[in-house]
Motif scaffolding. Structure first.
Motif, short mmCIF file in Angstrom:
data_model
loop_
_atom_site.label_atom_id
_atom_site.label_comp_id
_atom_site.label_asym_id
_atom_site.label_seq_id
_atom_site.Cartn_x
_atom_site.Cartn_y
_atom_site.Cartn_z
N GLU A 1 0.82 -1.21 0.00
CA GLU A 1 0.00 0.00 0.00
C GLU A 1 0.86 1.26 0.00
O GLU A 1 0.56 2.23 -0.70
CB GLU A 1 -0.92 0.02 1.23
N VAL A 2 1.92 1.27 0.83
CA VAL A 2 2.82 2.43 0.88
C VAL A 2 3.49 2.63 -0.46
O VAL A 2 3.59 3.75 -0.98
CB VAL A 2 3.85 2.27 2.01
N LYS A 3 3.97 1.55 -1.06
CA LYS A 3 4.65 1.67 -2.36
C LYS A 3 3.67 2.11 -3.44
O LYS A 3 4.03 2.90 -4.32
CB LYS A 3 5.31 0.34 -2.73
N ALA A 4 2.45 1.62 -3.40
CA ALA A 4 1.44 2.04 -4.40
C ALA A 4 1.22 3.54 -4.32
O ALA A 4 1.19 4.23 -5.34
CB ALA A 4 0.14 1.28 -4.17
N PHE A 5 1.04 4.05 -3.10
CA PHE A 5 0.82 5.49 -2.93
C PHE A 5 2.03 6.29 -3.41
O PHE A 5 1.89 7.31 -4.09
CB PHE A 5 0.52 5.80 -1.46
N ALA A 6 3.22 5.82 -3.07
CA ALA A 6 4.44 6.54 -3.46
C ALA A 6 4.60 6.58 -4.98
O ALA A 6 4.89 7.64 -5.55
CB ALA A 6 5.66 5.87 -2.82
N TYR A 7 4.41 5.44 -5.65
CA TYR A 7 4.54 5.41 -7.11
C TYR A 7 3.50 6.31 -7.77
O TYR A 7 3.79 7.03 -8.73
CB TYR A 7 4.39 3.98 -7.63
N TRP A 8 2.26 6.24 -7.28
CA TRP A 8 1.20 7.07 -7.85
C TRP A 8 1.52 8.55 -7.70
O TRP A 8 1.40 9.32 -8.66
CB TRP A 8 -0.13 6.75 -7.17
N LEU A 9 1.91 8.97 -6.50
CA LEU A 9 2.18 10.38 -6.26
C LEU A 9 3.35 10.87 -7.11
O LEU A 9 3.30 11.96 -7.70
CB LEU A 9 2.47 10.62 -4.78
N MET A 10 4.40 10.05 -7.23
CA MET A 10 5.55 10.45 -8.06
C MET A 10 5.14 10.60 -9.52
O MET A 10 5.55 11.54 -10.20
CB MET A 10 6.67 9.42 -7.92
N ASP A 11 4.31 9.69 -10.01
CA ASP A 11 3.86 9.78 -11.41
C ASP A 11 3.05 11.05 -11.63
O ASP A 11 3.20 11.73 -12.66
CB ASP A 11 3.01 8.55 -11.77
N GLU A 12 2.20 11.41 -10.69
CA GLU A 12 1.40 12.62 -10.81
C GLU A 12 2.29 13.87 -10.82
O GLU A 12 2.08 14.80 -11.61
CB GLU A 12 0.38 12.72 -9.66
N LEU A 13 3.28 13.90 -9.95
CA LEU A 13 4.15 15.07 -9.83
C LEU A 13 5.08 15.21 -11.04
O LEU A 13 5.34 16.33 -11.50
CB LEU A 13 4.98 14.97 -8.55
N GLU A 14 5.57 14.10 -11.55
CA GLU A 14 6.54 14.16 -12.64
C GLU A 14 5.93 14.71 -13.93
O GLU A 14 6.65 15.21 -14.79
CB GLU A 14 7.16 12.78 -12.87
N GLU A 15 4.62 14.64 -14.06
CA GLU A 15 3.97 15.19 -15.25
C GLU A 15 4.05 16.72 -15.28
O GLU A 15 3.83 17.33 -16.32
CB GLU A 15 2.51 14.76 -15.30
N THR A 16 4.35 17.34 -14.15
CA THR A 16 4.33 18.81 -14.05
C THR A 16 5.68 19.45 -14.27
O THR A 16 5.77 20.67 -14.37
CB THR A 16 3.82 19.23 -12.66
N GLY A 17 6.77 18.68 -14.27
CA GLY A 17 8.10 19.26 -14.42
C GLY A 17 8.68 19.78 -13.13
O GLY A 17 9.68 20.50 -13.14
N LEU A 18 8.08 19.44 -11.99
CA LEU A 18 8.63 19.87 -10.70
C LEU A 18 9.91 19.08 -10.39
O LEU A 18 10.23 18.09 -11.05
CB LEU A 18 7.60 19.66 -9.59
N LYS A 19 10.61 19.54 -9.36
CA LYS A 19 11.91 18.94 -9.01
C LYS A 19 11.73 17.66 -8.21
O LYS A 19 12.08 17.57 -7.03
CB LYS A 19 12.76 19.94 -8.23
N THR A 20 11.18 16.64 -8.85
CA THR A 20 10.98 15.38 -8.17
C THR A 20 12.30 14.63 -8.05
O THR A 20 13.23 14.84 -8.83
CB THR A 20 9.97 14.51 -8.94
N ILE A 21 12.36 13.76 -7.06
CA ILE A 21 13.55 12.96 -6.82
C ILE A 21 13.12 11.51 -6.95
O ILE A 21 12.52 10.95 -6.03
CB ILE A 21 14.14 13.25 -5.43
N SER A 22 13.38 10.92 -8.09
CA SER A 22 12.78 9.63 -8.43
C SER A 22 13.70 8.49 -8.07
O SER A 22 14.50 8.02 -8.87
CB SER A 22 12.46 9.58 -9.93
N ASN A 23 13.60 8.01 -6.84
CA ASN A 23 14.34 6.81 -6.45
C ASN A 23 13.54 5.96 -5.49
O ASN A 23 14.08 5.36 -4.59
CB ASN A 23 15.71 7.15 -5.86
N VAL A 24 12.24 5.91 -5.68
CA VAL A 24 11.41 5.02 -4.87
C VAL A 24 11.77 3.59 -5.21
O VAL A 24 11.83 3.22 -6.38
CB VAL A 24 9.91 5.25 -5.14
N THR A 25 12.06 2.77 -4.19
CA THR A 25 12.43 1.38 -4.43
C THR A 25 11.50 0.47 -3.69
O THR A 25 10.79 0.88 -2.80
CB THR A 25 13.87 1.15 -3.99
#
Length: 305
Positions: free
Chosen positions: A281-305
């Protein structure tokens, strides 16, 4: 006949320590101090009247008695966990409790909840509004928390996922009422709106050596979403935190008249207890939120494992 059992808390601490062969890692998983772990282990060894661990230089090993105890305990706790999950979620659904800042929830979570539901239909989200100092994670009231700060939360699994810039924003209607400012020094003609939880106007303007603006005047709020609402309503200039104003800038309800920007020294983090970091559940939420944020061009840090 009554069962003769040692204290269950001590058994849980022993099982965790035996799995990791480390009092330190057991303390991290259980969100207690290492001293508390050592105390429970000593109490259990006194109950049995024999040592369960060999304390070697920088490492632990189980004694023969510890070996006999460890494997059945792990199986027993696994059975308990499975039974608990079956009783609490007998329809197969999972519940994830998330503590989230009001401002971040308004800007990013609420407008996109339907996307999460479509992607993970078997996970039900429960959102809580609690201050960090109440520590809902340690109390067991939440599974995951979105925090804004420096990342210094010992004993927790901490993942930095978003940085942001800070820059002046205002309502376009404000620029229609007065002559548009051409430089930061022109802000002396406008009211300022203050976010008391973020970079303040004095700090921002000092960064660009602007001394002519009275930074004491204007409204102030201790919730960033109220700052943005006041700004959209035309009550003055605010320092927009990039992650929180991105949607308003795209929609045109806010504008950015100046190029000057300052990187915040704080970031957004996903924080959870160590034992929850690998939960689906935690990983699902993290992946979803990162995908939503990355569409905007914000300074995301993509290393969710």
């Amino acid at each position: 006949m009554p069962r003769k059992l040692p204290p269950l808390l001590a058994l849980r601490v022993f099982e965790c320590s035996a799995r990791h062969l480390s009092f330190t890692r057991a303390a991290e998983e259980l969100c207690v101090t290492q001293a508390a772990v050592s105390h429970q282990i000593r109490a259990l060894e006194e109950w049995f009247g024999k040592p369960l661990f060999l304390r070697l230089n920088r490492t632990l090993r189980l004694t023969e008695a510890g070996e006999v105890l460890a494997s059945p305990l792990t199986q027993a706790f696994d059975i308990l966990a499975a039974a608990t999950a079956e009783v609490s979620n007998d329809d197969g659904r999972q519940i994830l409790s998330v503590v989230v800042l009001d401002s971040f929830a308004s800007a990013w979570i609420l407008p996109r909840l339907s996307n999460f539901h479509e992607r993970f239909p078997d996970i039900d989200l429960r959102f809580l509004a609690k201050p960090v100092e109440e520590d809902a994670l340690a109390a067991g009231d939440a599974d995951l928390e979105i925090r804004y700060g420096n990342g210094n939360w010992p004993g927790m699994h901490v993942y930095e996922f978003l940085k942001e810039d800070v820059f002046p924003v205002c309502s376009p209607s404000l620029l229609e009422e007065e002559a548009p400012p051409k430089e930061l020094a022109n802000l002396d003609r406008f009211d300022l709106i203050h976010d008391v939880m973020s970079i303040d106007w004095q700090q921002f303007l000092d960064n660009f050596d602007i001394k002519s603006v009275n930074t004491r005047r204007g409204f102030g709020f201790n919730h960033s979403h109220l700052v943005m609402e006041a700004c959209i309503a035309g009550n003055g200039f605010a320092l927009g935190r990039e992650a929180l104003v991105a949607n308003a800038l795209r929609a045109g309800t806010l504008v950015r008249p100046f190029e000057e920007t300052m990187e915040s020294d704080q970031s957004y983090y996903m924080v959870c207890r160590q034992e929850k970091s690998d939960s689906p559940e935690v990983k699902a939420f993290a992946y979803w939120l990162m995908d939503e944020l990355e569409e905007t061009g914000l300074k995301t840090i993509s290393n969710v494992t």
